[in-house]
Design an enzyme around this catalytic site. Sequence first.
Site, mmCIF file in Angstrom:
data_model
loop_
_atom_site.group_PDB
_atom_site.id
_atom_site.type_symbol
_atom_site.label_atom_id
_atom_site.label_comp_id
_atom_site.label_asym_id
_atom_site.label_seq_id
_atom_site.Cartn_x
_atom_site.Cartn_y
_atom_site.Cartn_z
ATOM 1 N N GLY A 162 0.834 -1.196 0.000
ATOM 2 C CA GLY A 162 0.000 0.000 0.000
ATOM 3 C C GLY A 162 0.868 1.246 0.000
ATOM 4 O O GLY A 162 1.178 1.795 1.059
ATOM 5 N N THR A 163 1.282 1.667 -1.188
ATOM 6 C CA THR A 163 2.201 2.796 -1.292
ATOM 7 C C THR A 163 1.422 4.082 -1.523
ATOM 8 O O THR A 163 1.486 4.694 -2.585
ATOM 9 C CB THR A 163 3.228 2.548 -2.426
ATOM 10 O OG1 THR A 163 3.840 1.269 -2.220
ATOM 11 C CG2 THR A 163 4.319 3.601 -2.436
ATOM 12 N N LYS A 196 -4.754 6.859 20.403
ATOM 13 C CA LYS A 196 -4.732 7.486 19.073
ATOM 14 C C LYS A 196 -6.136 7.956 18.685
ATOM 15 O O LYS A 196 -6.296 8.956 17.970
ATOM 16 C CB LYS A 196 -4.204 6.481 18.034
ATOM 17 C CG LYS A 196 -4.012 7.066 16.631
ATOM 18 C CD LYS A 196 -2.731 7.868 16.522
ATOM 19 C CE LYS A 196 -2.620 8.560 15.161
ATOM 20 N NZ LYS A 196 -2.499 7.625 14.036
ATOM 21 N N ASN A 218 -10.930 13.675 12.424
ATOM 22 C CA ASN A 218 -11.252 13.030 11.154
ATOM 23 C C ASN A 218 -12.715 13.231 10.794
ATOM 24 O O ASN A 218 -13.043 13.677 9.696
ATOM 25 C CB ASN A 218 -10.914 11.534 11.211
ATOM 26 C CG ASN A 218 -9.515 11.230 10.740
ATOM 27 O OD1 ASN A 218 -9.208 11.335 9.556
ATOM 28 N ND2 ASN A 218 -8.641 10.861 11.663
ATOM 29 N N GLU A 227 -13.138 5.339 6.566
ATOM 30 C CA GLU A 227 -12.720 4.301 7.513
ATOM 31 C C GLU A 227 -13.587 4.348 8.781
ATOM 32 O O GLU A 227 -13.084 4.552 9.892
ATOM 33 C CB GLU A 227 -11.248 4.473 7.866
ATOM 34 C CG GLU A 227 -10.296 4.244 6.708
ATOM 35 C CD GLU A 227 -8.849 4.279 7.157
ATOM 36 O OE1 GLU A 227 -8.231 3.214 7.268
ATOM 37 O OE2 GLU A 227 -8.333 5.382 7.401
#
Length: 318
Positions: free
Chosen positions: A13-14, A199, A207, A281
């Site tokens: 996953g770049t 986190k 987000n 997400e």
Amino acid sequence: MGADRKPRIGIIGTGAIGGFYGVMLARAGFDVHFLLRSEFSAVVEQGLRVNSAQHGVLSLKPVQAYASAEEMPPCDWLLVGAKTTNNAQLAPAIIQAAAPGAKVLLLQNGLDVEDALRAELPDTLHLLGGLCFICVHRAGPGQIEHQALGAVNLGYHSGPASADPALSQALVEEGAALFRAAGLDSQAMNNLHQARWQKLVWNVPYNGLSVLLKASTTPLMADPASRELIQDLMQEVLLGAAACGHVIPEAYAQQLFRSTEHMPDYWPSMYHDFLHQRPLELTAIYAAPLAAARAAGCELPKIQALYQSLCFIDRHHV
């Protein structure tokens, strides 16, 4: 792996995360191999470029790039930078690219993201979680904008070292040392689950509100109403964590709040997914902690309302 060579590192996953850390590790002399999908041709032709406010312009060319995991050499460490929305497709690529006894480091946001992947991986592979504290986004094929920060904290999730605390800690320290060798802050964490709740103290408010209010961090921190809402959402994360047995100090939330006031204006990753009509997400960042808190007898009404609003947006923005 022989003691005479550095570990071979694969990036699954770049995107912004995988690209940034992969470039930093490659520039530090590590043997890094990048798995790409749609951007493969562009990266082969143009290389990878990180425009960093902290490190300057960093370029990597040629790139050891692959369009399929079958073509990759066996990697000792696999850094998974793909979004959690792609997790169902990750396991086959990881298995194909992993050397025997490889360490798989999941660089993803959210709670319990390792659990589902663990079930799809062989018992012989180590699975670790990584929490990235970084302001970074993908600006185009092979083009990454890095605004600030860059630390990675690691914890052991499961695998052959689960019953051996000394070995699991040694593997986490080995992973942290890779990032430190690349000039990045990296710490080993004893409790991965608590660290993921920590986190969420930042991820849950910023987000979601960036998408719901179409606002980046600076305007969110400038308006009294959104400031109050951010702090309320942070407090609910602390409540949920405590209900699940992870006490996070109030001072930790206030530190994150204050540090956000002083960091460069930033559009969180979920807003970039929204902008480019990618799935949000929501399961990892909202549904999983809500379910964990509810199972512990704790309701989080403001996070629930934010999650419900984002579900509507997610279903209608594509």
